[in-house]
Scaffold this active site. Structure first.
Site, PDB file in Angstrom:
ATOM      1  N   LEU A  30     -87.711  55.909  51.982  1.00 18.07           N
ATOM      2  CA  LEU A  30     -86.595  54.962  52.065  1.00 18.07           C
ATOM      3  C   LEU A  30     -85.869  55.032  53.397  1.00 18.07           C
ATOM      4  O   LEU A  30     -85.750  56.095  53.997  1.00 18.07           O
ATOM      5  CB  LEU A  30     -85.609  55.253  50.927  1.00 18.07           C
ATOM      6  CG  LEU A  30     -86.224  55.248  49.527  1.00 18.07           C
ATOM      7  CD1 LEU A  30     -85.161  55.584  48.483  1.00 18.07           C
ATOM      8  CD2 LEU A  30     -86.879  53.910  49.211  1.00 18.07           C
ATOM      9  N   HIS A  34     -83.761  49.742  52.581  1.00 16.11           N
ATOM     10  CA  HIS A  34     -83.803  49.905  51.118  1.00 16.11           C
ATOM     11  C   HIS A  34     -82.409  50.212  50.575  1.00 16.11           C
ATOM     12  O   HIS A  34     -82.008  49.696  49.533  1.00 16.11           O
ATOM     13  CB  HIS A  34     -84.712  51.083  50.733  1.00 16.11           C
ATOM     14  CG  HIS A  34     -86.125  50.949  51.166  1.00 16.11           C
ATOM     15  ND1 HIS A  34     -86.665  51.697  52.184  1.00 16.11           N
ATOM     16  CD2 HIS A  34     -87.138  50.168  50.707  1.00 16.11           C
ATOM     17  CE1 HIS A  34     -87.939  51.396  52.336  1.00 16.11           C
ATOM     18  NE2 HIS A  34     -88.254  50.462  51.463  1.00 16.11           N
ATOM     19  N   GLY A 144     -86.077  42.475  50.594  1.00 13.83           N
ATOM     20  CA  GLY A 144     -85.573  42.321  51.965  1.00 13.83           C
ATOM     21  C   GLY A 144     -86.141  41.070  52.631  1.00 13.83           C
ATOM     22  O   GLY A 144     -87.308  40.712  52.427  1.00 13.83           O
TER      23      GLY A 144
END
Ligand code: PAF
Length: 277
Positions: A30, A34, A144
């Site tokens: 991550l 994130h 995203g």
């Protein structure tokens, strides 16, 4: 924060959650991109589930599945302070047990751009995301903008398969020099890391032209190519100026438009995009 690995454990934990649930699907390792999805999910939902699964089905035979960075302990330590309720870390055997034979495929939207360069990639993404939706039963799911085509494909799949889930697309997170955050940035050596800002520079140059009134899509593509060519360690795979919804290449820019590109910097393949209009 409950960490579940089996499906039955995840299901019983999910049943105990009252109110709205936000899902943040990830492949781990991550970064701030994130974490920004998790923060938005936390702000908008009563509970947040994060999944960590490096999905073999979305990697091609010559891609980086075996090298893909993994560090579960680090991921969990980043998620704990954010108030995540559940982290699900299924194994490949849970997601694709022996005899597995069901696939989810979105057609036209997956033909171009990443779909053209990575055959089978989106079939793997839509299959695993459907399975994650079914297992976690979220009200909202967060993705995203950096993976713009993925977001478009998942929106289409959600509509087509009547998943009662709102797809939320969050802005790309960038390093101070503009490089889009990605787990794959870890592969870059120092010189490549410097050169990698060329994606942001190329997109910014095309956006500048657009803001100065240019609407000829070929000129915008040409500007991006020019900037990419000025940075020899960067090898362009494609640049695109496409309609935001259909992802079809444009002759003239009219409405909402996606400028996007895939570029190899050394052996690392990076993607980035800007939305215009
Ligand atoms: O964007 C990703 O990290 C992956 O494609 C996703 C959505 C978690 C599916 O494996």
């Amino acid at each position: 924060m409950k960490v579940a690995s089996s499906l039955s454990d995840l299901r019983s934990t999910r049943l105990s959650l009252d109110g709205t649930v936000g899902l943040v699907p990830t492949m781990g390792y991550l970064h701030e991109g994130h974490l920004s999805l998790v923060r938005q999910a936390k702000a908008e939902c009563d509970h947040v589930i994060v999944t960590i699964f490096v999905n073999p089905a979305q990697f091609g035979p010559n891609e980086d599945l075996s090298k893909y960075p993994r560090d579960l302990e680090r991921d969990l330590s980043l998620l704990r302070p954010l108030g995540v309720d559940v982290v699900w870390t299924p194994s490949a055997e849970i997601m694709y047990p022996p005899g597995y034979q069901t696939w989810v495929e979105v057609e036209a939207l997956t033909k171009g751009l990443e779909g053209a360069m990575r055959p089978g990639h989106f079939r793997g993404v839509t299959t695993v995301v459907s399975k994650l939706f079914n297992a976690t039963q979220p009200h909202k799911a967060y993705f995203g903008q950096k993976d713009a085509q993925q977001a478009a494909v998942i929106r289409q799949m959600t509509r087509d398969l009547n998943f009662p889930i709102e797809i939320v697309v969050c802005p790309t997170q960038r390093e101070v020099d503009g490089l889009a955050m990605s787990s794959r940035n870890k592969y870059l050596n120092e010189a490549e890391r410097k050169a990698a800002t060329v994606l942001f520079r190329a997109l910014s140059a095309a956006k500048e032209l657009y803001e100065a009134g240019e609407r000829d899509a070929e000129k915008l593509r040409g500007r991006m190519k020019e900037v990419l060519a000025s940075e020899p360690p960067a090898q362009m795979q494609y640049v695109s100026c496409a309609d935001y919804d259909t992802l079809e290449e444009l002759d003239m820019v009219k409405g909402k438009t996606l400028l996007s590109m895939a570029v190899f910097v050394g052996k690392t393949r990076l993607i980035d995009n800007f939305v215009l209009g």
